[in-house]
Write a protein that holds these residues in place. Structure first.
Motif, PDB file in Angstrom:
ATOM      1  N   LEU A 120      17.650  35.371 -59.309  1.00 38.88           N
ATOM      2  CA  LEU A 120      16.529  36.245 -59.583  1.00 38.88           C
ATOM      3  C   LEU A 120      16.496  37.450 -58.661  1.00 38.88           C
ATOM      4  N   ALA A 121      17.362  37.434 -57.650  1.00 38.33           N
ATOM      5  CA  ALA A 121      17.330  38.564 -56.733  1.00 38.33           C
ATOM      6  C   ALA A 121      18.048  39.727 -57.372  1.00 38.33           C
ATOM      7  N   SER A 122      17.337  40.789 -57.584  1.00 36.48           N
ATOM      8  CA  SER A 122      18.035  41.938 -58.180  1.00 36.48           C
ATOM      9  C   SER A 122      17.252  43.185 -57.851  1.00 36.48           C
ATOM     10  N   PRO A 123      17.914  44.260 -57.661  1.00 33.74           N
ATOM     11  CA  PRO A 123      17.199  45.522 -57.487  1.00 33.74           C
ATOM     12  C   PRO A 123      16.502  45.906 -58.768  1.00 33.74           C
ATOM     13  N   GLN A 124      15.408  46.585 -58.631  1.00 32.51           N
ATOM     14  CA  GLN A 124      14.659  46.941 -59.822  1.00 32.51           C
ATOM     15  C   GLN A 124      15.228  48.179 -60.497  1.00 32.51           C
ATOM     16  N   GLY A 125      16.169  48.800 -59.835  1.00 32.62           N
ATOM     17  CA  GLY A 125      16.711  50.027 -60.414  1.00 32.62           C
ATOM     18  C   GLY A 125      17.611  49.739 -61.597  1.00 32.62           C
ATOM     19  N   ALA A 126      18.158  50.747 -62.120  1.00 30.97           N
ATOM     20  CA  ALA A 126      19.002  50.569 -63.300  1.00 30.97           C
ATOM     21  C   ALA A 126      20.352  50.029 -62.887  1.00 30.97           C
ATOM     22  N   MET A 127      20.550  48.794 -63.126  1.00 29.01           N
ATOM     23  CA  MET A 127      21.832  48.171 -62.786  1.00 29.01           C
ATOM     24  C   MET A 127      22.344  47.457 -64.027  1.00 29.01           C
ATOM     25  N   THR A 128      23.563  46.954 -63.926  1.00 28.85           N
ATOM     26  CA  THR A 128      24.106  46.244 -65.093  1.00 28.85           C
ATOM     27  C   THR A 128      23.290  44.981 -65.329  1.00 28.85           C
ATOM     28  N   PRO A 129      22.777  44.781 -66.515  1.00 24.00           N
ATOM     29  CA  PRO A 129      21.905  43.627 -66.775  1.00 24.00           C
ATOM     30  C   PRO A 129      22.685  42.324 -66.742  1.00 24.00           C
ATOM     31  N   GLY A 130      22.080  41.338 -66.140  1.00 24.45           N
ATOM     32  CA  GLY A 130      22.662  39.995 -66.142  1.00 24.45           C
ATOM     33  C   GLY A 130      21.971  39.157 -67.179  1.00 24.45           C
ATOM     34  N   ILE A 131      22.080  37.884 -67.024  1.00 24.61           N
ATOM     35  CA  ILE A 131      21.460  36.960 -67.980  1.00 24.61           C
ATOM     36  C   ILE A 131      19.992  36.829 -67.602  1.00 24.61           C
ATOM     37  N   PRO A 132      19.083  37.167 -68.482  1.00 24.61           N
ATOM     38  CA  PRO A 132      17.674  37.055 -68.122  1.00 24.61           C
ATOM     39  C   PRO A 132      17.273  35.590 -67.988  1.00 24.61           C
ATOM     40  N   SER A 138      22.010  53.625 -50.828  1.00 21.46           N
ATOM     41  CA  SER A 138      20.782  54.094 -51.455  1.00 21.46           C
ATOM     42  C   SER A 138      19.586  53.527 -50.715  1.00 21.46           C
ATOM     43  N   ILE A 139      18.758  54.406 -50.208  1.00 20.51           N
ATOM     44  CA  ILE A 139      17.582  53.959 -49.466  1.00 20.51           C
ATOM     45  C   ILE A 139      16.621  53.266 -50.406  1.00 20.51           C
ATOM     46  N   LEU A 140      16.554  53.784 -51.642  1.00 16.41           N
ATOM     47  CA  LEU A 140      15.668  53.180 -52.628  1.00 16.41           C
ATOM     48  C   LEU A 140      16.056  51.737 -52.852  1.00 16.41           C
ATOM     49  N   GLU A 141      17.371  51.494 -52.972  1.00 16.90           N
ATOM     50  CA  GLU A 141      17.861  50.122 -53.150  1.00 16.90           C
ATOM     51  C   GLU A 141      17.473  49.268 -51.978  1.00 16.90           C
ATOM     52  N   GLU A 142      17.629  49.812 -50.814  1.00 19.11           N
ATOM     53  CA  GLU A 142      17.342  49.041 -49.603  1.00 19.11           C
ATOM     54  C   GLU A 142      15.884  48.627 -49.572  1.00 19.11           C
ATOM     55  N   GLN A 143      15.004  49.574 -49.886  1.00 12.24           N
ATOM     56  CA  GLN A 143      13.582  49.257 -49.853  1.00 12.24           C
ATOM     57  C   GLN A 143      13.226  48.291 -50.961  1.00 12.24           C
ATOM     58  N   GLN A 144      13.848  48.479 -52.118  1.00 16.59           N
ATOM     59  CA  GLN A 144      13.579  47.554 -53.215  1.00 16.59           C
ATOM     60  C   GLN A 144      14.085  46.168 -52.870  1.00 16.59           C
ATOM     61  N   ARG A 145      15.239  46.120 -52.216  1.00 19.50           N
ATOM     62  CA  ARG A 145      15.794  44.820 -51.836  1.00 19.50           C
ATOM     63  C   ARG A 145      14.845  44.127 -50.884  1.00 19.50           C
ATOM     64  N   GLN A 146      14.273  44.895 -49.944  1.00 18.74           N
ATOM     65  CA  GLN A 146      13.343  44.303 -49.008  1.00 18.74           C
ATOM     66  C   GLN A 146      12.096  43.827 -49.728  1.00 18.74           C
ATOM     67  N   GLN A 147      11.609  44.618 -50.691  1.00 19.44           N
ATOM     68  CA  GLN A 147      10.426  44.208 -51.448  1.00 19.44           C
ATOM     69  C   GLN A 147      10.717  42.969 -52.260  1.00 19.44           C
ATOM     70  N   GLN A 148      11.907  42.935 -52.840  1.00 19.79           N
ATOM     71  CA  GLN A 148      12.345  41.756 -53.605  1.00 19.79           C
ATOM     72  C   GLN A 148      12.253  40.510 -52.754  1.00 19.79           C
ATOM     73  N   GLN A 149      12.822  40.608 -51.569  1.00 25.78           N
ATOM     74  CA  GLN A 149      12.828  39.455 -50.671  1.00 25.78           C
ATOM     75  C   GLN A 149      11.413  39.021 -50.370  1.00 25.78           C
ATOM     76  N   GLN A 150      10.541  39.999 -50.140  1.00 27.57           N
ATOM     77  CA  GLN A 150       9.163  39.652 -49.813  1.00 27.57           C
ATOM     78  C   GLN A 150       8.498  38.965 -50.981  1.00 27.57           C
ATOM     79  N   GLN A 151       8.723  39.504 -52.196  1.00 29.80           N
ATOM     80  CA  GLN A 151       8.111  38.906 -53.383  1.00 29.80           C
ATOM     81  C   GLN A 151       8.579  37.481 -53.556  1.00 29.80           C
ATOM     82  N   GLN A 152       9.893  37.298 -53.400  1.00 33.67           N
ATOM     83  CA  GLN A 152      10.419  35.954 -53.620  1.00 33.67           C
ATOM     84  C   GLN A 152       9.938  35.008 -52.551  1.00 33.67           C
ATOM     85  N   GLN A 153       9.884  35.501 -51.333  1.00 36.56           N
ATOM     86  CA  GLN A 153       9.408  34.632 -50.264  1.00 36.56           C
ATOM     87  C   GLN A 153       7.949  34.295 -50.480  1.00 36.56           C
TER      88      GLN A 153
END
Lengths: 322, 71
Positions: free
Chosen positions: A14-26, A50-65
């Motif tokens: 479920l960890a994924s950047p929210q930006g436009a990336m290649t879609p995986g299996i939902p 990408s700073i945006l990716e970095e911040q999104q990755r950090q937000q992702q981690q926080q959400q999941q945690q």
């Protein structure tokens, strides 16, 4: 990156950047209260800048945690009780224990609780907290949390750099090769300073948390990249962490140096603080008469917390009564 | 009298005491020359006050070799 291992297997997809990336299996998991607007995909060890990716990755981690925390709240409370019992006796600096130990402290840098076996290396300071009241006996916890004041980290940009070009074109840069063979660059957010060497290696200082240090290092790497160098982000490592706190009572340093002389050195004519070199964890503490304590030499946040919890009962024993 | 000859002998723009205050936007030090860009600067001389949105200051070492350009 090691954070990937911190997620339990069911959450890894479920960890994924929210930006436009290649879609995986939902994957729709009914346990995700936030729903999936995201296209989950396998975690990448991204060295893109990408700073945006970095911040999104950090937000992702926080959400999941956060989600993990909400789901596992009951288990965590039980674990905390075990952890406090463990803490009283054991000196283990395992990350699980440290993750739980760090949860006992309420501060704005509170980490989210890891699952057993899950070891978040970078607790996120930005996570909004679901308050958890740990069942700590009054004698165990000091109730004081050391605040991180400085983090020093290094990273390898992976390419040779022309420092003159960087100094001429980048903003907020100093370069005086006669005095020091590196470009000294500063950014305002997070407020940090970087030393950038021609080998491509960089030192980033001044951040107040691990995530900020990493984010700042990425911003510097981005600046260098935008100037035309093929900068990468290799081997980011936190080298030193400094914390400070106040025990709120004066301390008899002379007494402390007498009883703990194999660890302490106190030369008031040289320096007004007592230098206490703790063996486990390997932390140096500067202890002052006022009760202020500076802890340094840590590679992870938990070492700071553990060192302070070790020294606090000792300091209480040397409280000045007058 | 002595003051007049001082004024005549100074190269370029003769300046009295000038203070200035503003916020630093960027700085650079390379080739032994400082370049500052300040915002919202007030130049305060004894006689007058000049407010300016953006100032670029280029400065380098030396007894008589300091140079100033503004825009």
């Amino acid at each position: 990156m090691d954070q990937n291992n911190s997620l339990p297997p069911y959450a890894q997809g479920l960890a994924s950047p929210q930006g436009a990336m290649t879609p995986g299996i939902p994957i729709f998991s009914p346990m995700m209260p936030y729903g999936t607007g995201l296209t989950p995909q396998p975690i990448q060890n991204t060295s893109s800048l990408s700073i945006l990716e970095e911040q999104q990755r950090q937000q992702q981690q926080q959400q999941q945690q956060q989600q993990q925390q909400q789901q596992q709240q009951q288990q965590q409370q039980q674990q905390q009780q075990q952890a406090t019992a463990q803490q009283a006796t054991s000196q283990q600096a395992t990350q699980v224990a440290s993750g739980q130990a760090s949860q006992l402290f309420h501060s704005q840098t509170l980490t989210t609780a890891p699952l057993p076996g899950a070891t978040p290396l970078y607790p996120s300071p930005l996570t909004p907290m679901t308050p958890i009241t740990p069942a700590t006996p009054a004698s165990e916890s000091s109730g004081i949390v050391p605040q991180l004041q400085n983090i020093v980290s290094t990273v390898n940009l992976g390419c040779k750099l022309d420092l003159k070009t960087i100094a001429l074109r980048a903003r907020n840069a100093e370069y005086n090769p006669k005095r020091f063979a590196a470009v000294i660059m500063r950014i305002r957010e997070p407020r940090t300073t970087a030393l950038i060497f021609s080998s491509g290696k960089m030192v980033c200082t001044g951040a107040k948390s691990e995530e900020q240090s990493r984010l700042a290092a990425r911003k510097y790497a981005r600046v260098v990249q935008k100037l035309g160098f093929p900068a990468k982000f290799l081997d980011f490592k936190i080298q030193n962490m400094v914390g400070s706190c106040d025990v709120k009572f004066p301390i008899r340093l002379e007494g402390l140096v007498l009883t703990h002389q194999q660890f302490s050195s106190y030369e008031p004519e040289l320096f007004p603080g007592l230098i206490y070199r703790m063996i486990k964890p390997r932390i140096v503490l500067l202890i002052f008469v006022s009760g202020k304590v500076v802890l340094t030499g840590a590679k992870v946040r938990a070492e700071i917390y553990e060192a302070f919890e070790n020294i606090y009962p000792i300091l209480k024993g040397f409280r000045k009564t007058t | 009298m002595a003051y007049q000859s001082y004024r005549n002998s100074t190269l370029g723009n003769s300046l009295q005491e000038i203070n200035f205050r503003g916020s630093l936007n960027t700085y650079r030090f390379c080739h032994n020359a400082w370049t500052f860009v300040l915002n919202d600067v007030e130049f305060r001389e004894v006689t007058e006050l000049v407010k300016v949105d953006k100032v670029k200051i280029v400065a380098c070492d030396g007894k008589n070799a300091g140079s100033n350009t503004t825009e």
